[in-house]
Design a protein around this motif. Structure first.
Motif, short mmCIF file in Angstrom:
data_model
loop_
_atom_site.label_atom_id
_atom_site.label_comp_id
_atom_site.label_asym_id
_atom_site.label_seq_id
_atom_site.Cartn_x
_atom_site.Cartn_y
_atom_site.Cartn_z
N GLN A 130 -18.40 6.77 -8.16
CA GLN A 130 -17.50 5.92 -8.79
C GLN A 130 -16.50 5.78 -7.80
N ARG A 131 -15.75 4.77 -7.28
CA ARG A 131 -14.93 4.61 -6.67
C ARG A 131 -13.33 4.15 -7.24
N PHE A 132 -12.41 4.89 -6.87
CA PHE A 132 -11.10 4.43 -7.54
C PHE A 132 -9.92 4.14 -6.57
N ALA A 133 -9.27 3.36 -6.99
CA ALA A 133 -7.89 2.94 -6.49
C ALA A 133 -7.00 2.85 -7.38
N ILE A 134 -6.24 3.83 -7.80
CA ILE A 134 -5.42 3.52 -8.89
C ILE A 134 -3.98 3.53 -8.28
N LYS A 135 -2.91 2.61 -8.88
CA LYS A 135 -1.82 2.15 -8.14
C LYS A 135 -0.76 2.52 -9.23
N ALA A 136 0.49 2.88 -8.44
CA ALA A 136 1.81 2.71 -9.30
C ALA A 136 2.72 2.56 -8.22
N THR A 137 3.86 2.02 -8.81
CA THR A 137 5.24 1.62 -8.16
C THR A 137 6.32 2.16 -8.48
N VAL A 138 7.22 2.64 -7.51
CA VAL A 138 8.37 3.13 -8.01
C VAL A 138 9.44 2.45 -6.86
N ASN A 139 10.95 2.89 -7.34
CA ASN A 139 11.74 2.20 -6.26
C ASN A 139 12.93 3.16 -6.29
N PHE A 140 13.60 3.22 -5.19
CA PHE A 140 15.00 4.11 -4.80
C PHE A 140 15.91 3.35 -3.82
N LYS A 141 17.11 3.78 -3.70
CA LYS A 141 17.71 3.33 -2.70
C LYS A 141 18.53 4.41 -1.83
N VAL A 142 19.01 4.09 -0.81
CA VAL A 142 19.65 5.14 0.16
C VAL A 142 20.92 4.42 0.58
N ILE A 143 21.94 5.23 0.10
CA ILE A 143 23.34 4.64 0.36
C ILE A 143 24.22 5.62 1.28
N ASP A 144 25.14 4.67 1.86
CA ASP A 144 26.17 5.51 2.68
C ASP A 144 27.07 6.55 1.83
#
Length: 190
Positions: A176-190
């Motif tokens: 059985q083949r799996f490609a499970i996805k998830a998404t996060v985000n972040f920022k980098v500031i001065d």
């Protein structure tokens, strides 16, 4: 009349400049981070993607990791994957740059135990690439800076994490083949 049209034209060109030429400082401070944790369940597996913070400062370590947990009926299961079962391709949204996460090896295996206190975890390690001959110079400069320093350049980052693997589905040994996805985000500031 020509002077007015020329002034309007120059104003439009300046306002519509490339995203890498704009002042990102204020833009980054005001940008929203919408998701620092994401979890996807598919079949007998749970995939989590986590950024421990929504905003990091330049020079600060980015704490980003993925976890894969087995929740099926067996006591343990062996999965087959590439150099890592978890990949972290991302996009720097402010500039519109893709930061790939290449695969180095294939044919590795990992055993996941049901109910384990510590699921399989991969911490993000910097990677990516560029072609000095084919990519735009601003992208090449960004990637050189990105790859040659321990921290991240200022920006808004969205991570499209994925775990790709196969597992034996039962006594008949079909994969059985799996490609499970998830998404996060972040920022980098001065």
């Amino acid at each position: 009349m020509n002077k007015i049209l020329t002034a309007i034209f120059l104003l439009c060109i300046t306002a519509c400049g490339a995203p890498n030429q704009m002042d990102r400082g204020d833009h980054l401070q005001d940008s929203d981070v919408t998701n620092t944790t994401d979890e996807t369940v598919e079949g007998d597996f749970v995939f989590r993607l986590v950024s421990e913070k929504g905003a990091y400062e330049v020079g600060e370590e980015i704490n980003l990791y993925g976890e894969l947990e087995y929740i099926g009926d067996k006591e343990e299961i062996t999965i087959h994957h590439s150099s890592s079962a978890i990949l972290f391709p991302m996009r720097e949204q402010t500039r519109g740059y893709e930061i790939d996460y290449p695969v180095n090896d294939i044919g590795l295996t990992t055993t996941l135990k049901k109910g384990s206190v510590t699921p399989y975890r991969e911490k993000y390690a910097k990677s990516g690439g560029f072609s000095a001959d084919q990519d735009p110079m601003d992208y090449v400069m960004f990637m050189e800076d990105f790859l040659n320093t321990d921290d991240f350049p200022p920006g808004n980052y969205i991570v499209h994490g994925v775990t790709q693997f196969s597992s034996d589905s039962g006594e008949d040994r079909d994969q059985q083949r799996f490609a499970i996805k998830a998404t996060v985000n972040f920022k980098v500031i001065d």
